[in-house]
Design a protein around this motif. Sequence first.
Motif, PDB file in Angstrom:
ATOM      1  N   PHE A 168      55.054 -18.117 -26.441  1.00  0.00           N
ATOM      2  CA  PHE A 168      55.965 -17.147 -27.026  1.00  0.00           C
ATOM      3  C   PHE A 168      55.931 -17.258 -28.544  1.00  0.00           C
ATOM      4  O   PHE A 168      56.030 -18.352 -29.095  1.00  0.00           O
ATOM      5  N   ASP A 169      55.771 -16.112 -29.214  1.00  0.00           N
ATOM      6  CA  ASP A 169      55.774 -16.123 -30.668  1.00  0.00           C
ATOM      7  C   ASP A 169      56.261 -14.784 -31.206  1.00  0.00           C
ATOM      8  O   ASP A 169      56.029 -13.734 -30.600  1.00  0.00           O
ATOM      9  N   LEU A 170      56.936 -14.856 -32.349  1.00  0.00           N
ATOM     10  CA  LEU A 170      57.410 -13.673 -33.055  1.00  0.00           C
ATOM     11  C   LEU A 170      56.883 -13.667 -34.476  1.00  0.00           C
ATOM     12  O   LEU A 170      56.651 -14.721 -35.067  1.00  0.00           O
ATOM     13  N   GLU A 171      56.730 -12.469 -35.018  1.00  0.00           N
ATOM     14  CA  GLU A 171      56.629 -12.291 -36.460  1.00  0.00           C
ATOM     15  C   GLU A 171      57.831 -11.433 -36.844  1.00  0.00           C
ATOM     16  O   GLU A 171      58.182 -10.492 -36.117  1.00  0.00           O
ATOM     17  N   THR A 172      58.471 -11.770 -37.951  1.00  0.00           N
ATOM     18  CA  THR A 172      59.778 -11.203 -38.259  1.00  0.00           C
ATOM     19  C   THR A 172      59.880 -10.715 -39.698  1.00  0.00           C
ATOM     20  O   THR A 172      58.950 -10.872 -40.488  1.00  0.00           O
ATOM     21  N   THR A 173      61.041 -10.170 -40.019  1.00  0.00           N
ATOM     22  CA  THR A 173      61.284  -9.698 -41.385  1.00  0.00           C
ATOM     23  C   THR A 173      61.630 -10.842 -42.334  1.00  0.00           C
ATOM     24  O   THR A 173      61.706 -10.632 -43.546  1.00  0.00           O
ATOM     25  N   GLY A 174      61.877 -12.021 -41.810  1.00  0.00           N
ATOM     26  CA  GLY A 174      62.239 -13.162 -42.645  1.00  0.00           C
ATOM     27  C   GLY A 174      62.619 -14.348 -41.792  1.00  0.00           C
ATOM     28  O   GLY A 174      62.349 -14.376 -40.582  1.00  0.00           O
ATOM     29  N   VAL A 175      63.280 -15.336 -42.388  1.00  0.00           N
ATOM     30  CA  VAL A 175      63.552 -16.597 -41.697  1.00  0.00           C
ATOM     31  C   VAL A 175      65.040 -16.849 -41.470  1.00  0.00           C
ATOM     32  O   VAL A 175      65.427 -17.949 -41.084  1.00  0.00           O
ATOM     33  N   ASP A 176      65.873 -15.849 -41.679  1.00  0.00           N
ATOM     34  CA  ASP A 176      67.308 -15.974 -41.444  1.00  0.00           C
ATOM     35  C   ASP A 176      67.590 -15.543 -40.005  1.00  0.00           C
ATOM     36  O   ASP A 176      67.533 -14.360 -39.674  1.00  0.00           O
ATOM     37  N   VAL A 177      67.908 -16.525 -39.146  1.00  0.00           N
ATOM     38  CA  VAL A 177      68.057 -16.207 -37.728  1.00  0.00           C
ATOM     39  C   VAL A 177      69.247 -15.297 -37.453  1.00  0.00           C
ATOM     40  O   VAL A 177      69.275 -14.594 -36.429  1.00  0.00           O
ATOM     41  N   GLU A 178      70.226 -15.277 -38.336  1.00  0.00           N
ATOM     42  CA  GLU A 178      71.403 -14.453 -38.103  1.00  0.00           C
ATOM     43  C   GLU A 178      71.174 -12.989 -38.490  1.00  0.00           C
ATOM     44  O   GLU A 178      71.821 -12.101 -37.934  1.00  0.00           O
ATOM     45  N   ASN A 179      70.271 -12.750 -39.419  1.00  0.00           N
ATOM     46  CA  ASN A 179      70.164 -11.394 -39.969  1.00  0.00           C
ATOM     47  C   ASN A 179      68.772 -10.765 -39.906  1.00  0.00           C
ATOM     48  O   ASN A 179      68.653  -9.541 -39.992  1.00  0.00           O
ATOM     49  N   ASP A 180      67.713 -11.569 -39.786  1.00  0.00           N
ATOM     50  CA  ASP A 180      66.373 -10.991 -39.778  1.00  0.00           C
ATOM     51  C   ASP A 180      66.008 -10.445 -38.408  1.00  0.00           C
ATOM     52  O   ASP A 180      66.674 -10.721 -37.406  1.00  0.00           O
ATOM     53  N   ARG A 181      64.941  -9.663 -38.374  1.00  0.00           N
ATOM     54  CA  ARG A 181      64.620  -8.857 -37.193  1.00  0.00           C
ATOM     55  C   ARG A 181      63.196  -9.103 -36.709  1.00  0.00           C
ATOM     56  O   ARG A 181      62.327  -9.520 -37.469  1.00  0.00           O
ATOM     57  N   ILE A 182      62.964  -8.771 -35.458  1.00  0.00           N
ATOM     58  CA  ILE A 182      61.641  -8.877 -34.856  1.00  0.00           C
ATOM     59  C   ILE A 182      60.760  -7.735 -35.355  1.00  0.00           C
ATOM     60  O   ILE A 182      61.167  -6.577 -35.371  1.00  0.00           O
TER      61      ILE A 182
END
Length: 244
Positions: free
Chosen positions: A11-25
């Motif tokens: 399982f892996d994601l690439e996201t909009t950033g590294v803030d788990v509360e606010n960033d998105r998939i």
Amino acid sequence: MSWHLGRLCGFDLETTGVDVENDRIVTACVVQCGGGHPVQSATWMADPGVEIPEGAAAVHGITTERARSEGRPAAEVVEQVVAALAECVLAGQPVVAMNASFDPTIVDREARRYGVQPLTDIVGDGLRVVDPRVLDKAVDKFRRGGRKLEDLCRHYEVALDGAHSADADAIAACRVAWRIASREPRIGGASLEQLHGWQVEWARQQAESLADYFRRTPGKEHQADGVRTEWPLIPQQRGSEVRP
């Protein structure tokens, strides 16, 4: 049969950033491999509904414009990713995720953001996670050098084609986990329940060590308070609301 000789769920994601509360998939991959069966891989690209920062796009290659034109609605992607993970977990497969406190937490917050039933609500206490980064630091604590996925792939002689794409990283993480379990009898011979419990403690110790390093390093003291010790899921902070 040893867990690493059976089916693994990468399982892996690439996201909009590294803030788990606010960033998105932005992109996601759930891959089933091993156990003597063909690889099955599902990948998604989402329109996260927010701007993708240039720094994040430089890492994974997905710009805001591309996500908007090619990505599927974020709520749809999140629902399908959770369903794919739940299917694997309920089949008894461990979820292999590099730096695992990040990706499961992002998915949890995204699920809550879009009204999707979170993975932990579906599978209960059946979730078992294998984190190559935690395992590597536990079995080879004092090795010099980096501990990113690329570093572990070099050390364990695992091919990594297309780093920072979710599908390549998910498969590589499974291969690294398999190598560690093959080399370390204690890891390979443990039950998934044992191994999961050990990693909870190892991850806590590793995080506390990192926070202590920050406190002792001039110019990095402020980073200590941001180190989280929970693994593999960071609980939502009291009073913190998931932003739409």
